[in-house]
Write a protein that holds these residues in place. Structure first.
Motif, PDB file in Angstrom:
ATOM      1  N   ILE A 108       0.871  -1.175   0.000  1.00 40.98           N
ATOM      2  CA  ILE A 108       0.000   0.000   0.000  1.00 40.98           C
ATOM      3  C   ILE A 108       0.901   1.215   0.000  1.00 40.98           C
ATOM      4  O   ILE A 108       1.530   1.542   1.007  1.00 40.98           O
ATOM      5  N   GLU A 109       0.999   1.848  -1.165  1.00 37.13           N
ATOM      6  CA  GLU A 109       1.830   3.044  -1.261  1.00 37.13           C
ATOM      7  C   GLU A 109       1.001   4.253  -0.843  1.00 37.13           C
ATOM      8  O   GLU A 109      -0.175   4.355  -1.186  1.00 37.13           O
ATOM      9  N   LEU A 110       1.658   5.155  -0.113  1.00 27.46           N
ATOM     10  CA  LEU A 110       0.926   6.292   0.460  1.00 27.46           C
ATOM     11  C   LEU A 110       0.361   7.206  -0.618  1.00 27.46           C
ATOM     12  O   LEU A 110      -0.596   7.923  -0.370  1.00 27.46           O
ATOM     13  N   LEU A 111       0.966   7.173  -1.798  1.00 29.12           N
ATOM     14  CA  LEU A 111       0.501   8.069  -2.858  1.00 29.12           C
ATOM     15  C   LEU A 111      -0.306   7.326  -3.923  1.00 29.12           C
ATOM     16  O   LEU A 111      -0.615   7.874  -4.977  1.00 29.12           O
ATOM     17  N   ASP A 112      -0.666   6.078  -3.638  1.00 28.66           N
ATOM     18  CA  ASP A 112      -1.465   5.303  -4.590  1.00 28.66           C
ATOM     19  C   ASP A 112      -2.858   5.876  -4.757  1.00 28.66           C
ATOM     20  O   ASP A 112      -3.414   6.475  -3.836  1.00 28.66           O
ATOM     21  N   ASP A 113      -3.431   5.594  -5.927  1.00 24.83           N
ATOM     22  CA  ASP A 113      -4.831   5.890  -6.199  1.00 24.83           C
ATOM     23  C   ASP A 113      -5.685   5.075  -5.213  1.00 24.83           C
ATOM     24  O   ASP A 113      -5.527   3.857  -5.113  1.00 24.83           O
ATOM     25  N   PRO A 114      -6.573   5.739  -4.473  1.00 22.50           N
ATOM     26  CA  PRO A 114      -7.398   5.019  -3.485  1.00 22.50           C
ATOM     27  C   PRO A 114      -8.139   3.817  -4.071  1.00 22.50           C
ATOM     28  O   PRO A 114      -8.335   2.814  -3.367  1.00 22.50           O
ATOM     29  N   LYS A 115      -8.538   3.889  -5.329  1.00 22.84           N
ATOM     30  CA  LYS A 115      -9.242   2.742  -5.946  1.00 22.84           C
ATOM     31  C   LYS A 115      -8.313   1.534  -6.042  1.00 22.84           C
ATOM     32  O   LYS A 115      -8.731   0.397  -5.826  1.00 22.84           O
ATOM     33  N   VAL A 116      -7.061   1.795  -6.391  1.00 21.02           N
ATOM     34  CA  VAL A 116      -6.071   0.708  -6.477  1.00 21.02           C
ATOM     35  C   VAL A 116      -5.869   0.096  -5.089  1.00 21.02           C
ATOM     36  O   VAL A 116      -5.797  -1.120  -4.931  1.00 21.02           O
ATOM     37  N   VAL A 117      -5.795   0.975  -4.090  1.00 23.66           N
ATOM     38  CA  VAL A 117      -5.583   0.505  -2.713  1.00 23.66           C
ATOM     39  C   VAL A 117      -6.745  -0.382  -2.264  1.00 23.66           C
ATOM     40  O   VAL A 117      -6.537  -1.467  -1.710  1.00 23.66           O
ATOM     41  N   ALA A 118      -7.972   0.073  -2.543  1.00 22.85           N
ATOM     42  CA  ALA A 118      -9.159  -0.691  -2.148  1.00 22.85           C
ATOM     43  C   ALA A 118      -9.120  -2.078  -2.787  1.00 22.85           C
ATOM     44  O   ALA A 118      -9.394  -3.093  -2.132  1.00 22.85           O
ATOM     45  N   LYS A 119      -8.730  -2.121  -4.046  1.00 26.47           N
ATOM     46  CA  LYS A 119      -8.670  -3.393  -4.758  1.00 26.47           C
ATOM     47  C   LYS A 119      -7.611  -4.312  -4.139  1.00 26.47           C
ATOM     48  O   LYS A 119      -7.835  -5.504  -3.952  1.00 26.47           O
ATOM     49  N   ARG A 120      -6.464  -3.734  -3.808  1.00 27.43           N
ATOM     50  CA  ARG A 120      -5.395  -4.553  -3.205  1.00 27.43           C
ATOM     51  C   ARG A 120      -5.823  -5.118  -1.862  1.00 27.43           C
ATOM     52  O   ARG A 120      -5.494  -6.256  -1.525  1.00 27.43           O
ATOM     53  N   ILE A 121      -6.542  -4.319  -1.088  1.00 29.07           N
ATOM     54  CA  ILE A 121      -6.995  -4.813   0.223  1.00 29.07           C
ATOM     55  C   ILE A 121      -8.028  -5.922   0.035  1.00 29.07           C
ATOM     56  O   ILE A 121      -7.976  -6.954   0.705  1.00 29.07           O
ATOM     57  N   ARG A 122      -8.957  -5.726  -0.911  1.00 29.01           N
ATOM     58  CA  ARG A 122      -9.964  -6.771  -1.168  1.00 29.01           C
ATOM     59  C   ARG A 122      -9.310  -8.060  -1.655  1.00 29.01           C
ATOM     60  O   ARG A 122      -9.827  -9.150  -1.426  1.00 29.01           O
TER      61      ARG A 122
END
Ligand code: ADP
Ligand code: NA
Length: 331
Positions: free
Chosen positions: A210-224
């Motif tokens: 989880i990169e701090l500057l990632d697109d929130p949508k990408v982050v949500a997908k990675r967590i899911r």
């Protein structure tokens, strides 16, 4: 009361820091600046060991500083600066390199690992002397405490040995012997795809980070898509449920909710619910973080002023230490 002096830094070797850097280091830095006279440095000289493109390095140095600020490093309270702005780091590194045994430097496991991977011809002298530069970073400020993770323990030990050696050869008080500062509460964050390895910028795949500057949508997908296990119950059990435990650690660290409370909240619910809620928690954290980051990066003059002021304050301390050490060794 005099606040004990503390030094820490990160290399500007990626566009974005990750959640492990934030929870394991930056939140600790922010807390420590209340009780310590802290120097927080972007160690760009160290980053040269990986031969970065000049424009990329320049950008990452500013971006890393802006991420320190966005995390809450306060330039009024702490000294925030860029290593190469203080020439004394390189000067003290030379002096210390003449006190370091060739074999001693060769025994550093990080050097052994990296040089084994790239061979003697693919390994720079800079990589070899890297821990000596790190010792200079620390001793230059008469640092008392260095917050470190396990991976830096050996390098800090070298810094301590060099300080003691200087004191033996050139007289007591030549250098301050720094102590490691292990923060018990430091969260260790693991890779989402491989929850037995720590989250790291050098991971094989970006999907676990989880990169701090990632697109929130990408982050949500990675967590899911985070790897869990075949069980159902949301329980903290790092041995049997490494993936779920990692998600709980992140959830707890970002919200301040105790893990036991989270476990109780998810009785009768599943991993999917936990992931969905955690994605929201992470996005709620990232959105304001990224807004603060952009604010700092979009005002280059203000950022330059902060870094220039930090460098000036750092140079003042460094000049005193370096003058003392030069004098002691006969320069
Ligand atoms: P990386 O492993 O991504 O290369 P660094 O070695 O540059 O990270 O670490 C910078 C700081 O962040 C160090 O203080 C380190 O202890 C901390 N840190 C890095 N990864 C993690 C992690 N996964 N969990 C907790 N702290 C971490
Ligand atoms: Na690392």
């Amino acid at each position: 009361a005099v606040r004990p002096r503390l030094f820490s830094g990160m290399q500007p070797t990626s566009d974005s820091l990750h959640l492990g850097n934030y929870l394991g280091a930056l939140t600790q830095w922010v807390a420590l600046q209340e009780t310590h006279e802290a120097l927080y440095c972007v160690v760009d000289l160290h980053a040269l060991t990986v031969s970065p493109d000049p424009a990329v390095l320049r950008h990452r140095t500013r971006s890393t500083a802006a991420q320190y600020l966005a995390a809450g490093v306060d330039p009024e309270r702490s000294i925030l600066f860029v290593q190469s702005h203080v020439a004394a780091h390189a000067e003290l590194a030379w002096l210390l390199s003449c006190q370091t045994g060739f074999g001693e430097a060769g025994r550093m496991t990080q050097f052994k690992d990296k040089s084994a991977k790239h061979g003697a011809e693919g390994t720079s002298v800079g990589l070899f002397t890297y821990p000596v530069l790190m010792a200079a970073d620390i001793l230059l400020y008469d640092t008392r405490l260095v917050p470190v993770g396990e991976d830096q323990r050996q390098h800090l030990e070298l810094s301590r040995n060099l300080a003691q050696r200087m004191n033996t050869r050139f007289g007591a008080g030549t250098a301050i012997v720094p102590e490691p500062h292990i923060v018990a509460a430091t969260a260790k964050i693991y890779d989402l795809q491989d929850p037995t390895s720590k989250m790291s910028k050098s991971a094989a795949s970006p999907n676990g980070i989880i990169e701090l500057l990632d697109d929130p949508k990408v982050v949500a997908k990675r967590i899911r898509s985070a790897v869990t296990d075949t069980g159902r119950e949301v329980q903290y059990d790092p041995e049997a449920k490494a993936g779920v435990s990692n998600l709980l650690t992140i959830f707890s660290a970002l919200t301040g909710t105790a893990i036991a409370t989270l476990e109780a909240d998810y009785v009768g619910k599943g991993y999917g619910d936990l992931k969905k809620d955690l994605a929201e928690v992470v996005i709620d954290f990232l959105a304001p973080f990224q807004a603060r980051f952009t604010g700092y990066l979009d005002d280059p003059d203000a950022l330059d002023d902060i870094l220039a002021d930090g460098a000036e304050r750092a140079r003042e301390i460094a000049a005193t230490t370096l003058a003392r050490m030069y004098d002691r060794v006969g320069l």
